[in-house]
Write an enzyme that holds these catalytic residues in place. Structure first.
Site, PDB file in Angstrom:
ATOM      1  N   LYS A  19      -4.019 -34.624  20.074  1.00 49.82           N
ATOM      2  CA  LYS A  19      -2.718 -34.302  19.503  1.00 49.82           C
ATOM      3  C   LYS A  19      -1.855 -33.447  20.426  1.00 49.82           C
ATOM      4  O   LYS A  19      -0.620 -33.471  20.337  1.00 49.82           O
ATOM      5  CB  LYS A  19      -2.903 -33.585  18.160  1.00 49.82           C
ATOM      6  CG  LYS A  19      -3.405 -34.458  17.025  1.00 49.82           C
ATOM      7  CD  LYS A  19      -2.310 -35.376  16.500  1.00 49.82           C
ATOM      8  CE  LYS A  19      -2.734 -36.075  15.226  1.00 49.82           C
ATOM      9  NZ  LYS A  19      -1.648 -36.896  14.646  1.00 49.82           N
ATOM     10  N   SER A  56      -2.305 -28.998   8.475  1.00 48.29           N
ATOM     11  CA  SER A  56      -3.336 -27.956   8.469  1.00 48.29           C
ATOM     12  C   SER A  56      -4.404 -28.264   9.504  1.00 48.29           C
ATOM     13  O   SER A  56      -5.407 -27.568   9.605  1.00 48.29           O
ATOM     14  CB  SER A  56      -3.992 -27.872   7.089  1.00 48.29           C
ATOM     15  OG  SER A  56      -4.654 -29.089   6.792  1.00 48.29           O
TER      16      SER A  56
END
Length: 332
Positions: free
Chosen positions: A51, A75
């Site tokens: 990511k 989260s």
């Protein structure tokens, strides 16, 4: 539509801010799968997942265009990645997380310097709040996958694979919202179209699989798969057309198959990979991907595991018996 040049520009922009992750091999794995398997170790990437690639490209672009405040709704790995790169660039960031977010994940995001805001239990609640916070402070909201800069950043994985493994025949990667897969496809199908690209989803999080069958974006109501990074309800509006046009195949794996791959990686290769990151390997180990003696690259997409949950991710002793006996894999 994201093109190969966008991915190349992203690579030039972010290459000094990320790791070029290594390729890991295992003779035991090759023997088990009856092919040459190469593991792209994105679990060893900064912030513990792929990511950071898309987040870095998107945040850098936003800052270059004048942004002085960043938000995201996550989260997990995306939240950590956005928090990290914003901190590196000296830009304040707010990550909107669910009210039931795990303490470990929240602390990880905080450790990268971001402010945490709790909001609701679903992405339908978090995303509007993150966008609102960005608007209030004239900032920029960074989507987790449905964004051209994010897609281009994720595609840099494929550029590295093609450089590290010039004779690769198949690339296998997990599919969640589709940012990783669409980025890989943009890079591969516009440079080495003969390389087959195969996506993998959990059986209970099969929104892209259903969407491909239906020919339109199809949502699922929810999932409790252990591959929590793949719990999207539907593919993205930008990512799905790319996947629909270019993906060679998409296969599904069971929870037990994901556990087998997770345990193999931990026990035999000494690599701690989260269930989402082990999902692509699960398909290869289950014989659902690749042909005998093919060269197959598998993306291990992340390694952010809650250590207190590891025991729930392990299979029974039957797995050890199968590998050491039936499949002919020896200890050591």
């Amino acid at each position: 539509m994201v093109c190969l040049n966008d991915v190349k520009k992203a690579h030039e922009k972010i290459q000094h801010s990320i790791h070029m992750t290594p390729i890991i091999t295992s003779s035991q794995l090759n023997e088990h799968c009856e092919m040459e398997v190469f593991l792209k170790a994105e679990h060893l990437q900064k912030t513990g997942s792929f990511k950071i690639r898309g987040a870095t490209n998107a945040v850098m672009q936003a800052v270059a265009e004048g942004a002085r405040f960043i938000t995201a709704a996550s989260s997990g790995n995306h939240g950590q990645a956005v928090a990290y790169i914003a901190d590196q660039l000296g830009i304040p960031a707010v990550i909107v997380v669910p009210e039931d977010a795990s303490r470990a994940k929240v602390e990880a995001i905080k450790s990268y310097g971001a402010e945490i805001e709790y909001c609701g239990l679903t992405s339908a609640e978090r995303i509007p709040r993150a966008k609102q916070r960005a608007k209030e402070r004239n900032g920029v909201y960074i989507p987790p996958y449905d964004d051209p800069a994010v897609i281009a950043g994720q595609g840099t994985i494929a550029l590295e694979i093609l450089e590290q493994l010039p004779n690769i025949e198949v690339i296998v990667a997990p599919v969640g919202g589709g940012g990783l897969m669409s980025g890989i496809l943009c890079a591969v199908k516009n440079s080495k179209p003969e390389v087959r690209v195969i996506g993998v989803e959990p059986e209970s999080a099969n929104d892209t699989y259903l969407s491909l069958q239906d020919g339109v974006i199809t949502a699922i109501s929810g999932t409790s798969t252990i591959a929590d990074g793949l719990r999207t309800s539907q593919p993205g509006n930008l990512t799905f057309p790319i996947i629909s046009e270019h993906l060679d195949e998409l296969v599904l794996v069971s929870e037990e198959e994901i556990k087998e791959a997770f345990q193999f990686l931990l026990e035999r290769t000494k690599q701690l990979v989260e269930p989402s990151g082990a999902t692509a390997l699960a398909a290869v180990m289950a014989g659902k991907v690749g042909k005998s003696n093919e060269k197959v690259a598998v993306v291990l997409s992340g390694g952010n595991v809650d250590l207190y949950q590891i025991s729930t991710l392990l299979k029974s002793e039957m797995f050890n018996d199968e590998l050491s006996g039936k499949k002919g894999i020896k200890e050591g």
